[in-house]
Design an enzyme around this catalytic site. Structure first.
Site, PDB file in Angstrom:
ATOM      1  N   CYS A  14     -12.879  -8.846  -3.377  1.00 24.40           N
ATOM      2  CA  CYS A  14     -14.101  -8.382  -2.716  1.00 24.40           C
ATOM      3  C   CYS A  14     -14.055  -6.857  -2.668  1.00 24.40           C
ATOM      4  O   CYS A  14     -14.651  -6.232  -1.817  1.00 24.40           O
ATOM      5  CB  CYS A  14     -14.170  -8.985  -1.309  1.00 24.40           C
ATOM      6  SG  CYS A  14     -15.781  -8.810  -0.560  1.00 24.40           S
ATOM      7  N   ARG A  50     -13.383  -4.167  -5.904  1.00 22.84           N
ATOM      8  CA  ARG A  50     -14.085  -3.586  -7.041  1.00 22.84           C
ATOM      9  C   ARG A  50     -13.744  -4.358  -8.316  1.00 22.84           C
ATOM     10  O   ARG A  50     -12.583  -4.715  -8.545  1.00 22.84           O
ATOM     11  CB  ARG A  50     -13.670  -2.121  -7.240  1.00 22.84           C
ATOM     12  CG  ARG A  50     -14.487  -1.156  -6.409  1.00 22.84           C
ATOM     13  CD  ARG A  50     -15.931  -1.110  -6.870  1.00 22.84           C
ATOM     14  NE  ARG A  50     -16.790  -0.282  -6.048  1.00 22.84           N
ATOM     15  CZ  ARG A  50     -17.496  -0.705  -4.990  1.00 22.84           C
ATOM     16  NH1 ARG A  50     -17.424  -1.953  -4.603  1.00 22.84           N
ATOM     17  NH2 ARG A  50     -18.285   0.113  -4.339  1.00 22.84           N
ATOM     18  N   GLU A  91     -21.426  -5.466 -13.851  1.00 23.45           N
ATOM     19  CA  GLU A  91     -22.416  -6.113 -12.979  1.00 23.45           C
ATOM     20  C   GLU A  91     -23.808  -5.714 -13.434  1.00 23.45           C
ATOM     21  O   GLU A  91     -23.995  -4.553 -13.834  1.00 23.45           O
ATOM     22  CB  GLU A  91     -22.183  -5.682 -11.525  1.00 23.45           C
ATOM     23  CG  GLU A  91     -20.834  -6.146 -10.993  1.00 23.45           C
ATOM     24  CD  GLU A  91     -20.534  -5.677  -9.564  1.00 23.45           C
ATOM     25  OE1 GLU A  91     -21.417  -5.031  -8.947  1.00 23.45           O
ATOM     26  OE2 GLU A  91     -19.446  -5.958  -9.065  1.00 23.45           O
ATOM     27  N   ALA A 112     -21.257  -6.431   1.229  1.00 24.83           N
ATOM     28  CA  ALA A 112     -21.862  -5.607   2.282  1.00 24.83           C
ATOM     29  C   ALA A 112     -23.247  -6.119   2.662  1.00 24.83           C
ATOM     30  O   ALA A 112     -23.958  -5.476   3.433  1.00 24.83           O
ATOM     31  CB  ALA A 112     -21.968  -4.175   1.793  1.00 24.83           C
ATOM     32  N   ASP A 121       0.871  -1.178   0.000  1.00 26.12           N
ATOM     33  CA  ASP A 121       0.000   0.000   0.000  1.00 26.12           C
ATOM     34  C   ASP A 121       0.904   1.223   0.000  1.00 26.12           C
ATOM     35  O   ASP A 121       1.475   1.572   1.034  1.00 26.12           O
ATOM     36  CB  ASP A 121      -0.922  -0.002   1.230  1.00 26.12           C
ATOM     37  CG  ASP A 121      -1.989   1.085   1.155  1.00 26.12           C
ATOM     38  OD1 ASP A 121      -1.690   2.161   0.596  1.00 26.12           O
ATOM     39  OD2 ASP A 121      -3.106   0.862   1.651  1.00 26.12           O
ATOM     40  N   ASP A 165     -16.322 -11.499  -5.644  1.00 30.59           N
ATOM     41  CA  ASP A 165     -17.636 -10.945  -5.280  1.00 30.59           C
ATOM     42  C   ASP A 165     -18.022  -9.782  -6.194  1.00 30.59           C
ATOM     43  O   ASP A 165     -19.190  -9.409  -6.265  1.00 30.59           O
ATOM     44  CB  ASP A 165     -17.556 -10.433  -3.828  1.00 30.59           C
ATOM     45  CG  ASP A 165     -18.872  -9.873  -3.331  1.00 30.59           C
ATOM     46  OD1 ASP A 165     -19.895 -10.589  -3.437  1.00 30.59           O
ATOM     47  OD2 ASP A 165     -18.894  -8.721  -2.845  1.00 30.59           O
ATOM     48  N   HIS A 212     -21.885  -9.566  -5.701  1.00 29.72           N
ATOM     49  CA  HIS A 212     -21.611  -8.324  -4.956  1.00 29.72           C
ATOM     50  C   HIS A 212     -22.342  -8.324  -3.594  1.00 29.72           C
ATOM     51  O   HIS A 212     -23.179  -7.468  -3.317  1.00 29.72           O
ATOM     52  CB  HIS A 212     -22.012  -7.095  -5.775  1.00 29.72           C
ATOM     53  CG  HIS A 212     -21.292  -5.844  -5.365  1.00 29.72           C
ATOM     54  ND1 HIS A 212     -20.853  -4.908  -6.251  1.00 29.72           N
ATOM     55  CD2 HIS A 212     -20.918  -5.365  -4.150  1.00 29.72           C
ATOM     56  CE1 HIS A 212     -20.267  -3.911  -5.622  1.00 29.72           C
ATOM     57  NE2 HIS A 212     -20.290  -4.181  -4.323  1.00 29.72           N
ATOM     58  N   LEU A 213     -21.993  -9.329  -2.793  1.00 25.05           N
ATOM     59  CA  LEU A 213     -22.655  -9.491  -1.500  1.00 25.05           C
ATOM     60  C   LEU A 213     -21.789  -9.057  -0.327  1.00 25.05           C
ATOM     61  O   LEU A 213     -22.154  -9.262   0.823  1.00 25.05           O
ATOM     62  CB  LEU A 213     -23.023 -10.979  -1.292  1.00 25.05           C
ATOM     63  CG  LEU A 213     -24.051 -11.577  -2.242  1.00 25.05           C
ATOM     64  CD1 LEU A 213     -24.332 -13.033  -1.878  1.00 25.05           C
ATOM     65  CD2 LEU A 213     -25.351 -10.781  -2.196  1.00 25.05           C
TER      66      LEU A 213
HETATM   67  P1  NAD Z   1     -10.092   2.210   2.335  1.00 29.14           P
HETATM   68  O1  NAD Z   1     -10.157   3.522   1.681  1.00 29.14           O
HETATM   69  O2  NAD Z   1     -10.131   2.146   3.823  1.00 29.14           O
HETATM   70  O3  NAD Z   1      -8.775   1.450   1.848  1.00 29.14           O
HETATM   71  C1  NAD Z   1      -8.302   1.466   0.545  1.00 29.14           C
HETATM   72  C2  NAD Z   1      -6.785   1.334   0.646  1.00 29.14           C
HETATM   73  O4  NAD Z   1      -6.270   1.161  -0.658  1.00 29.14           O
HETATM   74  C3  NAD Z   1      -6.100   2.551   1.257  1.00 29.14           C
HETATM   75  O5  NAD Z   1      -5.291   2.177   2.361  1.00 29.14           O
HETATM   76  C4  NAD Z   1      -5.264   3.083   0.116  1.00 29.14           C
HETATM   77  O6  NAD Z   1      -4.035   3.628   0.579  1.00 29.14           O
HETATM   78  C5  NAD Z   1      -5.025   1.850  -0.706  1.00 29.14           C
HETATM   79  N1  NAD Z   1      -4.673   2.101  -2.076  1.00 29.14           N
HETATM   80  C6  NAD Z   1      -5.172   3.055  -2.910  1.00 29.14           C
HETATM   81  N2  NAD Z   1      -4.591   2.961  -4.126  1.00 29.14           N
HETATM   82  C7  NAD Z   1      -3.724   1.921  -4.055  1.00 29.14           C
HETATM   83  C8  NAD Z   1      -2.833   1.331  -4.979  1.00 29.14           C
HETATM   84  N3  NAD Z   1      -2.722   1.801  -6.230  1.00 29.14           N
HETATM   85  N4  NAD Z   1      -2.101   0.276  -4.578  1.00 29.14           N
HETATM   86  C9  NAD Z   1      -2.193  -0.205  -3.322  1.00 29.14           C
HETATM   87  N5  NAD Z   1      -3.011   0.331  -2.379  1.00 29.14           N
HETATM   88  C10 NAD Z   1      -3.765   1.376  -2.749  1.00 29.14           C
HETATM   89  O7  NAD Z   1     -11.272   1.349   1.701  1.00 29.14           O
HETATM   90  P2  NAD Z   1     -11.973   0.058   2.313  1.00 29.14           P
HETATM   91  O8  NAD Z   1     -13.134   0.468   3.131  1.00 29.14           O
HETATM   92  O9  NAD Z   1     -10.951  -0.815   2.898  1.00 29.14           O
HETATM   93  O10 NAD Z   1     -12.563  -0.580   0.964  1.00 29.14           O
HETATM   94  C11 NAD Z   1     -11.695  -1.220   0.060  1.00 29.14           C
HETATM   95  C12 NAD Z   1     -12.448  -1.553  -1.219  1.00 29.14           C
HETATM   96  O11 NAD Z   1     -13.519  -2.444  -0.934  1.00 29.14           O
HETATM   97  C13 NAD Z   1     -13.100  -0.364  -1.916  1.00 29.14           C
HETATM   98  O12 NAD Z   1     -12.942  -0.516  -3.303  1.00 29.14           O
HETATM   99  C14 NAD Z   1     -14.571  -0.500  -1.569  1.00 29.14           C
HETATM  100  O13 NAD Z   1     -15.399   0.113  -2.525  1.00 29.14           O
HETATM  101  C15 NAD Z   1     -14.706  -1.992  -1.577  1.00 29.14           C
HETATM  102  N6  NAD Z   1     -15.860  -2.509  -0.840  1.00 29.14           N
HETATM  103  C16 NAD Z   1     -16.519  -3.556  -1.411  1.00 29.14           C
HETATM  104  C17 NAD Z   1     -17.587  -4.119  -0.747  1.00 29.14           C
HETATM  105  C18 NAD Z   1     -18.350  -5.232  -1.380  1.00 29.14           C
HETATM  106  O14 NAD Z   1     -19.548  -5.289  -1.236  1.00 29.14           O
HETATM  107  N7  NAD Z   1     -17.707  -6.141  -2.049  1.00 29.14           N
HETATM  108  C19 NAD Z   1     -17.978  -3.615   0.502  1.00 29.14           C
HETATM  109  C20 NAD Z   1     -17.263  -2.564   1.054  1.00 29.14           C
HETATM  110  C21 NAD Z   1     -16.181  -2.024   0.376  1.00 29.14           C
HETATM  111  C1  MLT Z   2     -19.430  -0.626  -1.029  1.00 31.32           C
HETATM  112  O1  MLT Z   2     -18.623  -0.034  -1.735  1.00 31.32           O
HETATM  113  O2  MLT Z   2     -19.805  -0.167   0.057  1.00 31.32           O
HETATM  114  C2  MLT Z   2     -19.933  -1.946  -1.481  1.00 31.32           C
HETATM  115  O3  MLT Z   2     -19.657  -2.193  -2.777  1.00 31.32           O
HETATM  116  C3  MLT Z   2     -21.285  -2.317  -1.020  1.00 31.32           C
HETATM  117  C4  MLT Z   2     -22.479  -1.805  -1.790  1.00 31.32           C
HETATM  118  O4  MLT Z   2     -22.710  -2.209  -2.903  1.00 31.32           O
HETATM  119  O5  MLT Z   2     -23.214  -0.995  -1.280  1.00 31.32           O
END
Ligand code: NAD
Ligand code: MLT
Length: 529
Positions: A230, A232, A261, A283, A171, A256, A280-281
């Site tokens: 899980c 994007r 989608e 959350a 990171d 996921d 996409h589950l």
């Molecule tokens: P966050 O912002 O807390 O963490 C993201 C991290 O990625 C940060 O620490 C950032 O420094 C790092 N980062 C950014 N660009 C980078 C790169 N090029 N290389 C390496 N690291 C890099 O976000 P989060 O809450 O941990 O969420 C992470 C991801 O999960 C997001 O894309 C969010 O949309 C996704 N998400 C998906 C679901 C789902 O339903 N599947 C649910 C919640 C979040």
């Molecule tokens: C998010 O980014 O929070 C997740 O993808 C969950 C959602 O679809 O709401």
């Protein structure tokens, strides 16, 4: 009454919270079409979405009264942030409400992929008791590579550690100290590719992360690596992943999220038994849905009713509260911006904003200045949210600094604009913490009120000019409220700021400029005090 459109399904508790205010009308239209939204967006003040609604240019351009978009969840990639910012719409998310849900889903996908849970389950349901075919692998003592160590990445690291996995993290935005505190080995992407038995990404999708894991990266990985997504869709190049599954280079995947989608029925992943796929589950737990719905509805309510901002992703300063605290200075900055753009000949190339005195933040003042500078010349509606972005789009270089000033003012804001014709400087101060004053224009000291219609007149410093100006304005039936004069040395040109009770027409301004001893005239329209 404010109107809030909710265009994706959210927990009812959130909806009730908005309705209970008695000041917010909820329009609940989950899963409608863009056409339906186009019909309602013109009248809404708030808009709550999850990942299902794409808030693009067309919808935003129609949403004339929209002030806030609330994303129940983390990712805001379904909102055109630049357009929202340009239109002064605050975009907020709920960064923590579903962190645990997505973390647990990641672990579930990792375990399911390693232990072939999905195909074993399918086979059993089809009547087969196949104990040989579904030989799995353990996570213990394996190396887990985590790309992105934000909230979810860290949560996954913590849980994986309890599975006795060795963790490698990448990171670039995390400091060495943060890695040490998290007890994660900081390493490079290539090192992760070379050593990870399991690889999971937890990054946002953007230009840097799209296709971060492509065919070239997969070629560097260990044979039979397990890949988890899980975060994007698009972070992994799906064609390259499908090819890896086909060739056996990739042992299994747990995904996921997908580039498109819902997943197309002919998506290549669907042909593989060793691909565990969920729609996409991440959350989708009861707890997370309640959390994000309540969080976002509270945030939207508090913004609309009390102008409180929380978790905004597109405001150009960290602390929105500060903007309100500093409002009179932001306003003075805007008046200086208006003054300077009226004086500037040609496009502004550079702006220097120097403050001295009782300030602990310059950013809000700087945004005020930019709003004043760009408002009269920009086709867009300029506000504090979009001023910095508009300035960047016009390639205006901005420099902000705090400086010590011994001129005796408790607060002083100096704005210098640079055009092809050279630089022009003006300073202002707030008297009694609420009365804006222009105290200096270039080398002229003065004490003028930048309020309402003001004429700026440069004239030869000879007797009779003030009388002539008075007669000219009188002949146009325009009353002078205040006449403030500044001059350097007797006989040199003098500069006057004249507050009028009404504006002069362009023709009258041109005629006044022809009067004897008048060098030039500009009219500036400041807001009322
Ligand atoms: P966050 O912002 O807390 O963490 C993201 C991290 O990625 C940060 O620490 C950032 O420094 C790092 N980062 C950014 N660009 C980078 C790169 N090029 N290389 C390496 N690291 C890099 O976000 P989060 O809450 O941990 O969420 C992470 C991801 O999960 C997001 O894309 C969010 O949309 C996704 N998400 C998906 C679901 C789902 O339903 N599947 C649910 C919640 C979040
Ligand atoms: C998010 O980014 O929070 C997740 O993808 C969950 C959602 O679809 O709401």
């Amino acid at each position: 009454m404010y109107k809030v459109l909710i265009s994706d399904a959210i927990d009812e508790q959130g909806i009730d919270l908005l309705k209970e205010t008695g000041e917010i009308e909820v329009i609940y239209q989950p899963d409608s079409t863009v056409k339906d939204y186009l019909e309602v967006v013109g009248g809404i003040h708030g808009w709550i979405i999850r990942s299902g609604t794409k808030v693009g240019n067309e919808l935003l351009t129609r949403a004339d009264n929209l002030r806030v978009i609330g994303r129940a969840g983390v990712g805001v990639d379904n909102v055109n942030l630049d357009t929202a910012t340009l239109r002064g719409v605050i975009v907020m998310n709920t960064p923590t409400g579903n962190t645990n849900a997505a973390t647990e889903q990641t672990m579930a996908l990792m375990l399911a992929a390693a232990r072939k849970i999905a195909p074993a389950h399918e086979a059993l349901k089809e009547g087969r008791w196949d104990r040989e075919k579904f030989l799995g692998r353990e996570l213990r003592d394996k190396t887990l590579g985590i790309i992105g160590l934000g909230r979810i990445g860290q949560g996954v690291a913590k849980r994986a550690a309890s599975f006795d996995m060795e963790i490698l993290g990448y990171d670039p935005y995390l400091s060495d100290e943060q890695f040490d505190t998290l007890n994660i080995n900081k390493t490079s992407l290539d090192d992760i590719f070379a050593h990870a038995d399991v690889l999971t990404a937890h990054v946002p999708i953007n230009e840097q992360t799209r296709n971060l894991i492509d065919a070239e990266a997969i070629a560097k990985m260990k044979d039979e690596v397990i890949l988890v997504n899980c975060a994007r869709g698009g972070v992994y190049n799906e064609e390259a992943v499908a090819e890896g599954l086909r060739s056996g280079k990739i042992g299994a995947i747990g995904f996921d999220v997908f580039a498109k989608e819902p997943l197309d029925p002919d998506h290549p992943f669907l042909e593989f038994d060793n691909a565990v796929l969920t729609p996409h589950l991440g959350a989708s737990t009861r707890e997370a849905k309640e959390n994000v719905a309540l969080d976002i509805c509270k945030q939207v309510r508090d913004f609309l009713l009390h102008e409180k901002v929380k978790n905004a992703v597109n405001i150009p300063f960290a602390d929105y509260g500060k903007l309100r605290q500093m409002e009179p200075y932001v306003d003075l900055g805007e008046r200086l911006g208006l003054l300077q753009i009226a004086r500037a000949s040609g496009p502004v190339k550079e702006v220097y904003i120097r403050v001295s005195g009782e300030f602990d933040d310059i950013k809000p003042i700087s945004l005020g200045v930019l709003k004043g500078l760009l408002g009269p010349v920009s086709g867009d509606k300029v506000n504090l949210m979009n001023a910095a972005l508009l300035a960047r789009q016009r390639n205006i270089r901005i420099q902000e600094s705090y400086e010590y000033d011994d001129s005796g003012y408790t607060n002083l804001i100096e704005v210098t604009v640079v055009t092809d014709d050279g630089e022009k400087r003006a300073s202002g101060s707030l008297f009694g913490k609420e009365h804006p004053r222009i105290v200096r224009i270039d080398e002229y000291h003065m004490d003028a009120r930048p309020v309402g219609t003001v004429l700026m007149i440069r004239n030869n410093d000879v007797p009779g000019v003030i009388g002539n100006v008075g007669s000219f304005l009188g002949s146009r039936n325009i009353n002078i409220a205040e006449y403030r004069l500044g001059r350097q040395e007797e006989g040199n040109a003098a500069l006057a700021m004249v507050n009028l009770d009404g504006p002069l027409t362009q023709e009258d301004l041109a005629s006044l400029e022809q009067e004897q001893n008048i060098l030039n005239v500009q009219q500036v329209n400041f807001p009322p005090e």
